[in-house]
Design a protein around this motif. Structure first.
Motif, PDB file in Angstrom:
ATOM      1  N   LEU A   6     -10.239   0.053 -11.642  1.00 15.05           N
ATOM      2  CA  LEU A   6     -11.133  -0.634 -10.709  1.00 15.05           C
ATOM      3  C   LEU A   6     -10.342  -1.492  -9.727  1.00 15.05           C
ATOM      4  CD1 LEU A   6     -14.241  -1.840 -12.746  1.00 15.05           C
ATOM      5  CD2 LEU A   6     -14.155  -0.123 -10.962  1.00 15.05           C
ATOM      6  N   LEU A   7      -9.293  -2.135 -10.204  1.00  8.41           N
ATOM      7  CA  LEU A   7      -8.445  -2.923  -9.314  1.00  8.41           C
ATOM      8  C   LEU A   7      -7.856  -2.041  -8.214  1.00  8.41           C
ATOM      9  CD1 LEU A   7      -6.486  -5.290 -11.747  1.00  8.41           C
ATOM     10  CD2 LEU A   7      -8.393  -5.865 -10.245  1.00  8.41           C
ATOM     11  N   GLU A   8      -7.415  -0.843  -8.577  1.00  9.35           N
ATOM     12  CA  GLU A   8      -6.876   0.099  -7.588  1.00  9.35           C
ATOM     13  C   GLU A   8      -7.953   0.492  -6.579  1.00  9.35           C
ATOM     14  OE1 GLU A   8      -5.183   3.439  -9.645  1.00  9.35           O
ATOM     15  OE2 GLU A   8      -3.931   2.139 -10.891  1.00  9.35           O
ATOM     16  N   ILE A   9      -9.167   0.722  -7.058  1.00 14.41           N
ATOM     17  CA  ILE A   9     -10.272   1.093  -6.176  1.00 14.41           C
ATOM     18  C   ILE A   9     -10.586  -0.057  -5.220  1.00 14.41           C
ATOM     19  CG2 ILE A   9     -12.746   1.621  -6.116  1.00 14.41           C
ATOM     20  CD1 ILE A   9     -12.273   3.177  -8.790  1.00 14.41           C
ATOM     21  N   PHE A  10     -10.608  -1.275  -5.735  1.00 18.15           N
ATOM     22  CA  PHE A  10     -10.839  -2.438  -4.877  1.00 18.15           C
ATOM     23  C   PHE A  10      -9.751  -2.542  -3.816  1.00 18.15           C
ATOM     24  CE2 PHE A  10     -14.012  -4.158  -7.793  1.00 18.15           C
ATOM     25  CZ  PHE A  10     -14.838  -4.848  -6.925  1.00 18.15           C
ATOM     26  N   GLU A  11      -8.516  -2.287  -4.201  1.00 19.78           N
ATOM     27  CA  GLU A  11      -7.406  -2.352  -3.243  1.00 19.78           C
ATOM     28  C   GLU A  11      -7.610  -1.367  -2.096  1.00 19.78           C
ATOM     29  OE1 GLU A  11      -3.096  -3.699  -4.743  1.00 19.78           O
ATOM     30  OE2 GLU A  11      -3.860  -1.890  -5.720  1.00 19.78           O
ATOM     31  N   ARG A  12      -8.080  -0.170  -2.421  1.00 19.74           N
ATOM     32  CA  ARG A  12      -8.294   0.860  -1.397  1.00 19.74           C
ATOM     33  C   ARG A  12      -9.516   0.587  -0.534  1.00 19.74           C
ATOM     34  NH1 ARG A  12      -7.642   4.468  -5.677  1.00 19.74           N
ATOM     35  NH2 ARG A  12      -9.802   5.105  -5.505  1.00 19.74           N
ATOM     36  N   THR A  13     -10.595   0.157  -1.155  1.00 21.45           N
ATOM     37  CA  THR A  13     -11.861   0.034  -0.423  1.00 21.45           C
ATOM     38  C   THR A  13     -12.079  -1.343   0.183  1.00 21.45           C
ATOM     39  OG1 THR A  13     -13.072  -0.488  -2.448  1.00 21.45           O
ATOM     40  CG2 THR A  13     -13.015   1.832  -1.773  1.00 21.45           C
ATOM     41  N   MET A  14     -11.461  -2.368  -0.403  1.00 19.18           N
ATOM     42  CA  MET A  14     -11.624  -3.735   0.089  1.00 19.18           C
ATOM     43  C   MET A  14     -10.278  -4.451   0.115  1.00 19.18           C
ATOM     44  SD  MET A  14     -15.169  -5.058  -1.621  1.00 19.18           S
ATOM     45  CE  MET A  14     -15.036  -6.575  -0.693  1.00 19.18           C
ATOM     46  N   PRO A  15      -9.404  -4.049   1.020  1.00 19.95           N
ATOM     47  CA  PRO A  15      -8.056  -4.643   1.047  1.00 19.95           C
ATOM     48  C   PRO A  15      -8.048  -6.140   1.345  1.00 19.95           C
ATOM     49  CG  PRO A  15      -8.413  -3.237   2.960  1.00 19.95           C
ATOM     50  CD  PRO A  15      -9.597  -3.065   2.060  1.00 19.95           C
ATOM     51  N   GLN A  16      -9.142  -6.673   1.865  1.00 20.35           N
ATOM     52  CA  GLN A  16      -9.200  -8.107   2.162  1.00 20.35           C
ATOM     53  C   GLN A  16      -9.322  -8.961   0.898  1.00 20.35           C
ATOM     54  OE1 GLN A  16     -11.580  -5.883   2.755  1.00 20.35           O
ATOM     55  NE2 GLN A  16     -13.627  -6.749   2.541  1.00 20.35           N
ATOM     56  N   VAL A  17      -9.655  -8.344  -0.235  1.00 25.24           N
ATOM     57  CA  VAL A  17      -9.762  -9.066  -1.496  1.00 25.24           C
ATOM     58  C   VAL A  17      -8.445  -8.912  -2.252  1.00 25.24           C
ATOM     59  CG1 VAL A  17     -10.994  -9.231  -3.697  1.00 25.24           C
ATOM     60  CG2 VAL A  17     -12.251  -8.653  -1.629  1.00 25.24           C
ATOM     61  N   ARG A  18      -7.839 -10.052  -2.582  1.00 24.79           N
ATOM     62  CA  ARG A  18      -6.584 -10.012  -3.329  1.00 24.79           C
ATOM     63  C   ARG A  18      -6.854  -9.658  -4.785  1.00 24.79           C
ATOM     64  NH1 ARG A  18      -5.394 -15.468  -2.009  1.00 24.79           N
ATOM     65  NH2 ARG A  18      -4.674 -15.588  -4.153  1.00 24.79           N
ATOM     66  N   LYS A  19      -5.991  -8.832  -5.327  1.00 18.20           N
ATOM     67  CA  LYS A  19      -6.137  -8.379  -6.707  1.00 18.20           C
ATOM     68  C   LYS A  19      -6.236  -9.548  -7.692  1.00 18.20           C
ATOM     69  CE  LYS A  19      -2.934  -5.366  -8.433  1.00 18.20           C
ATOM     70  NZ  LYS A  19      -2.308  -4.080  -8.761  1.00 18.20           N
ATOM     71  N   GLU A  20      -5.518 -10.620  -7.411  1.00 20.32           N
ATOM     72  CA  GLU A  20      -5.514 -11.777  -8.302  1.00 20.32           C
ATOM     73  C   GLU A  20      -6.881 -12.463  -8.363  1.00 20.32           C
ATOM     74  OE1 GLU A  20      -3.249 -11.745  -5.473  1.00 20.32           O
ATOM     75  OE2 GLU A  20      -2.003 -10.466  -6.731  1.00 20.32           O
ATOM     76  N   GLU A  21      -7.704 -12.247  -7.349  1.00 20.62           N
ATOM     77  CA  GLU A  21      -9.031 -12.870  -7.306  1.00 20.62           C
ATOM     78  C   GLU A  21     -10.045 -12.130  -8.172  1.00 20.62           C
ATOM     79  OE1 GLU A  21     -10.423 -13.239  -3.267  1.00 20.62           O
ATOM     80  OE2 GLU A  21      -8.454 -13.882  -2.584  1.00 20.62           O
TER      81      GLU A  21
END
Length: 76
Positions: A6-21
């Motif tokens: 899911l973190l990888e998916i967030f990185e691809r689809t919502m790059p404005q959100v930092r993984k640490e958040e």
């Protein structure tokens, strides 16, 4: 494992959100700023990645909700 994907998916689809958040208890709309377009992109990516399909009306408010839903559907 699901959370990491899911973190990888967030990185691809919502790059404005930092993984640490992104935490399991993060609320998609208020904590991560997911709007309807982002939700659609996330849903499509999650469905493709895990080979599942979200049912209409699925209650997905937190990252944990998504993880639990995916776990349920992939176990079936």
């Amino acid at each position: 494992m699901i959370f990491n994907k899911l973190l990888e998916i967030f990185e691809r689809t919502m790059p404005q959100v930092r993984k640490e958040e992104i935490k399991m208890d993060s609320v998609l709309t208020t904590d991560l700023g997911v709007d309807s377009l982002n939700m659609m992109l996330l849903a499509i990516s999650v469905e493709d990645t895990f080979g599942i399909q979200f049912e209409p009306g699925a209650k997905l408010e937190t990252v944990s909700d998504i993880c639990n839903y995916v776990e349920e559907k992939t176990a079936a």
